[in-house]
Design a protein around this motif. Structure first.
Motif, PDB file in Angstrom:
ATOM      1  N   TYR A 210       0.812  -1.222   0.000  1.00 57.91           N
ATOM      2  CA  TYR A 210       0.000   0.000   0.000  1.00 57.91           C
ATOM      3  C   TYR A 210       0.846   1.274   0.000  1.00 57.91           C
ATOM      4  CZ  TYR A 210       1.164  -0.453   4.956  1.00 57.91           C
ATOM      5  OH  TYR A 210       1.846  -0.598   6.143  1.00 57.91           O
ATOM      6  N   LEU A 211       2.169   1.127  -0.123  1.00 56.94           N
ATOM      7  CA  LEU A 211       3.066   2.295  -0.103  1.00 56.94           C
ATOM      8  C   LEU A 211       4.004   2.224  -1.302  1.00 56.94           C
ATOM      9  CD1 LEU A 211       4.277   4.854   1.118  1.00 56.94           C
ATOM     10  CD2 LEU A 211       5.578   3.424   2.707  1.00 56.94           C
ATOM     11  N   ARG A 212       3.712   3.083  -2.282  1.00 57.04           N
ATOM     12  CA  ARG A 212       4.515   3.134  -3.503  1.00 57.04           C
ATOM     13  C   ARG A 212       5.001   4.570  -3.710  1.00 57.04           C
ATOM     14  NH1 ARG A 212      -0.232   1.402  -7.271  1.00 57.04           N
ATOM     15  NH2 ARG A 212      -1.206   2.761  -5.704  1.00 57.04           N
ATOM     16  N   LYS A 213       6.281   4.710  -3.967  1.00 56.46           N
ATOM     17  CA  LYS A 213       6.860   6.037  -4.159  1.00 56.46           C
ATOM     18  C   LYS A 213       7.332   6.204  -5.601  1.00 56.46           C
ATOM     19  CE  LYS A 213       8.305   7.621   0.396  1.00 56.46           C
ATOM     20  NZ  LYS A 213       9.428   8.177   1.178  1.00 56.46           N
ATOM     21  N   THR A 214       7.238   7.469  -6.072  1.00 52.60           N
ATOM     22  CA  THR A 214       7.699   7.792  -7.418  1.00 52.60           C
ATOM     23  C   THR A 214       8.216   9.236  -7.436  1.00 52.60           C
ATOM     24  OG1 THR A 214       7.074   7.715  -9.768  1.00 52.60           O
ATOM     25  CG2 THR A 214       5.463   8.657  -8.237  1.00 52.60           C
ATOM     26  N   LYS A 215       8.849   9.593  -8.538  1.00 52.89           N
ATOM     27  CA  LYS A 215       9.333  10.959  -8.683  1.00 52.89           C
ATOM     28  C   LYS A 215       8.151  11.926  -8.716  1.00 52.89           C
ATOM     29  CE  LYS A 215      13.698   9.871  -9.031  1.00 52.89           C
ATOM     30  NZ  LYS A 215      14.646  10.199  -7.939  1.00 52.89           N
ATOM     31  N   GLN A 216       8.358  13.123  -8.230  1.00 53.70           N
ATOM     32  CA  GLN A 216       7.294  14.124  -8.278  1.00 53.70           C
ATOM     33  C   GLN A 216       6.896  14.390  -9.731  1.00 53.70           C
ATOM     34  OE1 GLN A 216       7.804  17.819  -5.978  1.00 53.70           O
ATOM     35  NE2 GLN A 216       7.026  18.939  -7.751  1.00 53.70           N
ATOM     36  N   PRO A 217       5.626  14.249 -10.053  1.00 54.83           N
ATOM     37  CA  PRO A 217       5.196  14.531 -11.422  1.00 54.83           C
ATOM     38  C   PRO A 217       5.216  16.021 -11.726  1.00 54.83           C
ATOM     39  CG  PRO A 217       3.308  14.003 -10.042  1.00 54.83           C
ATOM     40  CD  PRO A 217       4.523  13.786  -9.198  1.00 54.83           C
ATOM     41  N   GLY A 218       5.258  16.330 -12.997  1.00 50.02           N
ATOM     42  CA  GLY A 218       5.229  17.730 -13.412  1.00 50.02           C
ATOM     43  C   GLY A 218       6.552  18.412 -13.311  1.00 50.02           C
TER      44      GLY A 218
END
Length: 218
Positions: A210-218
């Motif tokens: 339930y915890l997925r991280k990614t680069k900040q979009p935009g």
């Protein structure tokens, strides 16, 4: 009744140091930072209004207007501006609401609706709960409220950080983790499937189901 997140911020008409405003019209299509203080010519609040004056450009970059309020009259606000500039070096260029009949303070549940009288003769202690910061969105909904004690100066860098998060998460299906700052990794919300997350954000780190991280979009 207390204002909660996503409640419509009450509209009002009031006199300010920049003339009369109708609050929702004044907000327009951007964000607003409404921050209150118990009394003019008080030490902590003097530093706070100066700090906000110095950060006005950063809020403007984010399409956010600043407006202050206390239950003192507009004439006092205008006199106070000189002290604020002398102490902090920052000239107050945003409007300050005069709320001598306590109407706005009551409307925003910073004073009890049953509170009698006007600002005349009231002390800072009488107005101790008029210490809330509200972030209000273009939809006129309350996005954040923080209330501080009189003896604790507010951290307006945190208000700016929270605004960055609010604006980012309004545009993308992400959330921001503890102590997040603009440009750091964000959390993908549970409503987004892994497949959709890959399509939307590309690579992501699945730390927990339930915890997925990614680069900040935009």
């Amino acid at each position: 009744m207390a204002l909660r997140i996503n409640d419509t911020a009450p509209d009002f008409t009031a006199e300010t140091t920049e003339g009369q405003i109708s609050f929702h019209d004044w907000i327009g299509d951007g964000y607003a930072i409404l921050f209150s203080h118990p009394k003019d010519f008080t030490p902590v609040c003097t530093t706070e209004l100066g700090a906000m004056a110095g950060m006005a450009g950063e809020f403007a970059k984010r399409n956010a207007k600043i407006i202050g309020i206390s239950v003192d009259p507009v004439e006092n606000h205008n006199k106070w501006k000189d002290d604020i500039e002398a102490v902090t070096g920052n000239k107050v260029g945003y409007p300050m609401i005069g709320d001598t009949d306590l109407a706005v303070a009551k409307l925003y549940d910073m004073l009890p609706a049953s509170e009698a009288g006007t600002s005349e003769g009231r002390t800072p202690a009488d107005n101790a709960t008029v210490r809330t910061v509200f972030i209000i969105g273009p939809d006129k909904k309350v996005k954040l409220s923080l209330t501080y004690p009189m003896t604790t100066g507010r951290n307006f860098d945190e208000i700016l950080r929270a605004l960055d998060s609010i604006q980012l998460t309004a545009q993308h299906q992400v959330a921001t983790p503890a102590n997040w700052k603009h440009g750091e990794d964000v959390i993908i919300t549970p409503a987004v499937s892994d497949e959709d997350a890959t399509s939307r954000f590309g690579a992501f780190d699945k730390i927990l189901p339930y915890l997925r991280k990614t680069k900040q979009p935009g």
